[in-house]
Design a protein around this motif. Structure first.
Motif, PDB file in Angstrom:
ATOM      1  N   ASP A 159       0.853  -1.190   0.000  1.00  0.00           N
ATOM      2  CA  ASP A 159       0.000   0.000   0.000  1.00  0.00           C
ATOM      3  C   ASP A 159       0.890   1.243   0.000  1.00  0.00           C
ATOM      4  OD1 ASP A 159      -1.611   2.196   0.802  1.00  0.00           O
ATOM      5  OD2 ASP A 159      -3.023   0.857   1.784  1.00  0.00           O
ATOM      6  N   THR A 160       0.883   1.975  -1.093  1.00  0.00           N
ATOM      7  CA  THR A 160       1.762   3.145  -1.221  1.00  0.00           C
ATOM      8  C   THR A 160       1.457   4.202  -0.176  1.00  0.00           C
ATOM      9  OG1 THR A 160       1.958   2.768  -3.594  1.00  0.00           O
ATOM     10  CG2 THR A 160       2.592   4.938  -2.793  1.00  0.00           C
ATOM     11  N   ARG A 161       0.165   4.448   0.073  1.00  0.00           N
ATOM     12  CA  ARG A 161      -0.214   5.469   1.066  1.00  0.00           C
ATOM     13  C   ARG A 161       0.266   5.075   2.454  1.00  0.00           C
ATOM     14  NH1 ARG A 161      -6.422   6.940   0.629  1.00  0.00           N
ATOM     15  NH2 ARG A 161      -5.742   8.385   2.253  1.00  0.00           N
ATOM     16  N   LEU A 162       0.135   3.798   2.785  1.00  0.00           N
ATOM     17  CA  LEU A 162       0.605   3.337   4.091  1.00  0.00           C
ATOM     18  C   LEU A 162       2.120   3.454   4.186  1.00  0.00           C
ATOM     19  CD1 LEU A 162       0.185   2.017   6.840  1.00  0.00           C
ATOM     20  CD2 LEU A 162       0.203  -0.220   5.697  1.00  0.00           C
ATOM     21  N   SER A 163       2.830   3.082   3.126  1.00  0.00           N
ATOM     22  CA  SER A 163       4.290   3.191   3.121  1.00  0.00           C
ATOM     23  C   SER A 163       4.729   4.637   3.350  1.00  0.00           C
ATOM     24  CB  SER A 163       4.854   2.695   1.786  1.00  0.00           C
ATOM     25  OG  SER A 163       4.625   1.314   1.629  1.00  0.00           O
ATOM     26  N   ASP A 164       4.086   5.565   2.644  1.00  0.00           N
ATOM     27  CA  ASP A 164       4.422   6.980   2.799  1.00  0.00           C
ATOM     28  C   ASP A 164       4.169   7.449   4.228  1.00  0.00           C
ATOM     29  OD1 ASP A 164       4.957   6.857   0.132  1.00  0.00           O
ATOM     30  OD2 ASP A 164       3.226   8.044  -0.515  1.00  0.00           O
ATOM     31  N   TRP A 165       3.064   6.993   4.800  1.00  0.00           N
ATOM     32  CA  TRP A 165       2.696   7.391   6.154  1.00  0.00           C
ATOM     33  C   TRP A 165       3.716   6.866   7.173  1.00  0.00           C
ATOM     34  CZ3 TRP A 165       0.388  10.796   8.908  1.00  0.00           C
ATOM     35  CH2 TRP A 165      -0.047  10.523  10.213  1.00  0.00           C
ATOM     36  N   LEU A 166       4.130   5.616   7.016  1.00  0.00           N
ATOM     37  CA  LEU A 166       5.127   5.033   7.916  1.00  0.00           C
ATOM     38  C   LEU A 166       6.432   5.834   7.883  1.00  0.00           C
ATOM     39  CD1 LEU A 166       4.639   1.254   7.025  1.00  0.00           C
ATOM     40  CD2 LEU A 166       3.995   2.351   9.185  1.00  0.00           C
ATOM     41  N   LEU A 167       6.860   6.190   6.695  1.00  0.00           N
ATOM     42  CA  LEU A 167       8.112   6.937   6.552  1.00  0.00           C
ATOM     43  C   LEU A 167       8.001   8.340   7.132  1.00  0.00           C
ATOM     44  CD1 LEU A 167       9.028   5.824   2.917  1.00  0.00           C
ATOM     45  CD2 LEU A 167      10.173   5.105   5.025  1.00  0.00           C
ATOM     46  N   ARG A 168       6.868   9.012   6.912  1.00  0.00           N
ATOM     47  CA  ARG A 168       6.679  10.373   7.445  1.00  0.00           C
ATOM     48  C   ARG A 168       6.664  10.365   8.964  1.00  0.00           C
ATOM     49  NH1 ARG A 168       2.632  10.983   3.577  1.00  0.00           N
ATOM     50  NH2 ARG A 168       1.025  11.061   5.195  1.00  0.00           N
TER      51      ARG A 168
END
Length: 212
Positions: A159-168
């Motif tokens: 999930d790209t949105r989840l990946s971005d959220w984890l990194l942020r």
């Protein structure tokens, strides 16, 4: 005829470089000696002049291939972690960092590889703890856990949105942990000012002629 020592060292380094890249990309089980030697442009027979086995090569590749530690030694930690946890760099980060790419493989690897991984982890925490009182500073340790964990999970997530959220989230939390600490003298001065501001006001003086 014996191989020139300098040439032998260069060949060994080249094999290690290709091995580290393939291990990070495919994992331990998905990489074999033939793959590594083909990538290095060498025959399988040449392998045993440098390493005793695939497990020996894996342990050496773990010691040699650690992108995060190399970056921390070259630049300031907050700047490195900002780049390390940037979503635009996720693929490149995961493929260059042994700590993030191979934790599952390391857990099942022989002792030599696990110890090599642990040594890299110790060194990475120590680099993040530069200027602090302890090499295994708690905040630096948590920042490493956040950074490596976020990249590992973001890489695994479909999930790209989840990946971005984890990194942020990891980037924000790590930055807060690594903020410069006030010196003991400044802390004492701040505590004294705070205590002085909290003292109760003196009661108003009564006039001599009667009640105030």
């Amino acid at each position: 005829m014996p191989q020139n020592p300098a040439r032998k060292a260069r060949t060994r380094a080249e094999i290690l470089d290709h091995a580290a890249r393939l291990f990070r990309l495919r994992g331990h089980a998905g990489t074999n000696i033939d793959d590594v030697m083909l990538a290095a442009g060498l025959t399988r027979g040449a392998f045993y002049a440098h390493f005793t086995s695939k497990d020996d090569l894996f342990a050496e590749a773990i010691r040699a291939g650690h992108g995060l530690l190399s970056q921390l030694r070259a630049e300031e930690p907050p700047a490195v972690l900002k780049v390390y946890l940037d979503k635009a760099n996720l693929t490149a980060t995961a493929q260059s960092c042994t700590l993030a790419a191979l934790p599952g493989d390391i857990a099942r690897a022989p002792l030599a590889a696990r110890l090599a991984y642990a040594n890299i982890l110790y060194a990475t925490i120590a680099e993040l703890a530069r200027g602090r009182s302890r090499k295994l500073d708690a905040d630096a340790t948590v920042a490493v856990i956040l950074a490596i964990g976020a990249v590992t999970l973001a890489r695994a997530s479909g999930d790209t949105r989840l990946s971005d959220w984890l990194l942020r989230c990891a980037q924000r939390a790590a930055a807060a942990l690594l903020k410069p600490r006030a010196s003991p003298a400044k802390k004492r001065s701040r505590s004294r000012r705070k205590a002085a501001g909290a003292r109760p006001a003196k009661p108003a003086a009564r006039s001599r002629g009667g009640r105030a």
